[in-house]
Write an enzyme that holds these catalytic residues in place. Structure first.
Site, mmCIF file in Angstrom:
data_model
loop_
_atom_site.group_PDB
_atom_site.id
_atom_site.type_symbol
_atom_site.label_atom_id
_atom_site.label_comp_id
_atom_site.label_asym_id
_atom_site.label_seq_id
_atom_site.Cartn_x
_atom_site.Cartn_y
_atom_site.Cartn_z
ATOM 1 N N CYS A 89 10.727 -25.490 21.813
ATOM 2 C CA CYS A 89 9.530 -24.846 21.428
ATOM 3 C C CYS A 89 8.822 -25.904 20.746
ATOM 4 O O CYS A 89 9.501 -26.685 19.868
ATOM 5 C CB CYS A 89 10.157 -24.002 20.182
ATOM 6 S SG CYS A 89 8.868 -23.070 19.110
ATOM 7 N N HIS A 131 8.607 -15.784 25.400
ATOM 8 C CA HIS A 131 8.587 -16.806 24.057
ATOM 9 C C HIS A 131 7.237 -16.520 23.102
ATOM 10 O O HIS A 131 7.561 -16.576 22.074
ATOM 11 C CB HIS A 131 8.857 -18.097 24.609
ATOM 12 C CG HIS A 131 8.940 -19.065 23.462
ATOM 13 N ND1 HIS A 131 10.200 -19.799 23.435
ATOM 14 C CD2 HIS A 131 8.059 -19.799 22.667
ATOM 15 C CE1 HIS A 131 9.999 -20.824 22.170
ATOM 16 N NE2 HIS A 131 8.510 -20.663 21.823
ATOM 17 N N GLU A 132 6.210 -16.431 23.927
ATOM 18 C CA GLU A 132 5.177 -16.382 23.242
ATOM 19 C C GLU A 132 4.815 -14.919 22.396
ATOM 20 O O GLU A 132 4.274 -15.020 21.179
ATOM 21 C CB GLU A 132 3.903 -16.590 24.121
ATOM 22 C CG GLU A 132 3.779 -18.056 24.592
ATOM 23 C CD GLU A 132 3.995 -19.414 23.613
ATOM 24 O OE1 GLU A 132 3.826 -19.311 22.402
ATOM 25 O OE2 GLU A 132 4.611 -20.286 24.118
ATOM 26 N N HIS A 135 6.951 -15.056 19.301
ATOM 27 C CA HIS A 135 6.055 -15.816 18.288
ATOM 28 C C HIS A 135 5.047 -14.745 17.637
ATOM 29 O O HIS A 135 4.876 -14.750 16.231
ATOM 30 C CB HIS A 135 5.127 -16.867 19.038
ATOM 31 C CG HIS A 135 5.756 -18.349 18.718
ATOM 32 N ND1 HIS A 135 6.579 -18.842 17.739
ATOM 33 C CD2 HIS A 135 6.183 -19.203 19.941
ATOM 34 C CE1 HIS A 135 6.885 -20.042 18.202
ATOM 35 N NE2 HIS A 135 6.960 -20.131 19.384
#
Ligand SMILES: [Zn+2]
Length: 162
Positions: A89, A131-132, A135
């Site tokens: 990351c 992953h995004e 976030h």
């Protein structure tokens, strides 16, 4: 300067759920440009708006030269099949951990002009999307890991940094 400083672990913006984009205006297009240029400069395979301090549901990706973005993404389909692989990351420079993710996902959302778009991906693209979107929900990849594993096996980023 379009390239923005990347927020690092410890910055509260990274653990705050981002807001939906409601206005598809010039400001949003500037944000997408800044995100894209910051991601390419890093370089990273993906970047979410909170990582440059903007708490809006927008991310960009660059998977094998396929550069794009998604606004207000929603993951609609996740394969039962999982994938293992190193994940890093940009908000945790130099660290990567084996992170389990769904092998394939389909995400729907909008482009910066407000047109509906669907992004379908497997392997790295699927890992990046998951992953995004995490976030944007204020979830960091270390939250997905077994704490024992985090202590035992940090190593230099070789895989995806997103
Ligand atoms: Zn990240």
């Amino acid at each position: 300067m379009p390239v923005q400083p990347i927020r690092l672990f410890g910055d509260p913006v990274l653990t705050t759920a981002a807001d939906e984009v409601t206005t598809f205006d010039k400001e949003l297009r500037v944000l997408v440009r800044d995100l894209t240029e910051t991601m390419l400069d890093a370089p990273g395979a993906g970047l979410a708006a909170p990582q440059i301090g903007v708490s809006l549901r927008v991310f960009t990706y660059d998977i094998d030269g396929d550069v794009g973005h998604l606004v207000n993404p929603v993951i609609g389909t996740r394969s039962d099949e999982q994938q293992d692989g190193d994940e890093g990351c940009l908000s945790f420079p130099g660290l990567a951990f084996p992170t389990q993710r769904h092998l394939r996902v389909v995400a729907s959302g909008f482009n910066m002009y407000g047109d509906p778009v669907t992004v379908e991906g497997s392997e790295l693209m699927a890992r990046c999307i998951q992953h995004e979107v995490d976030h944007l929900d204020g979830i960091l990849f270390i939250d997905r890991l077994d704490p024992v594993q985090v202590k035992a096996s940090p190593h230099a980023t070789r895989g995806l940094a997103v």
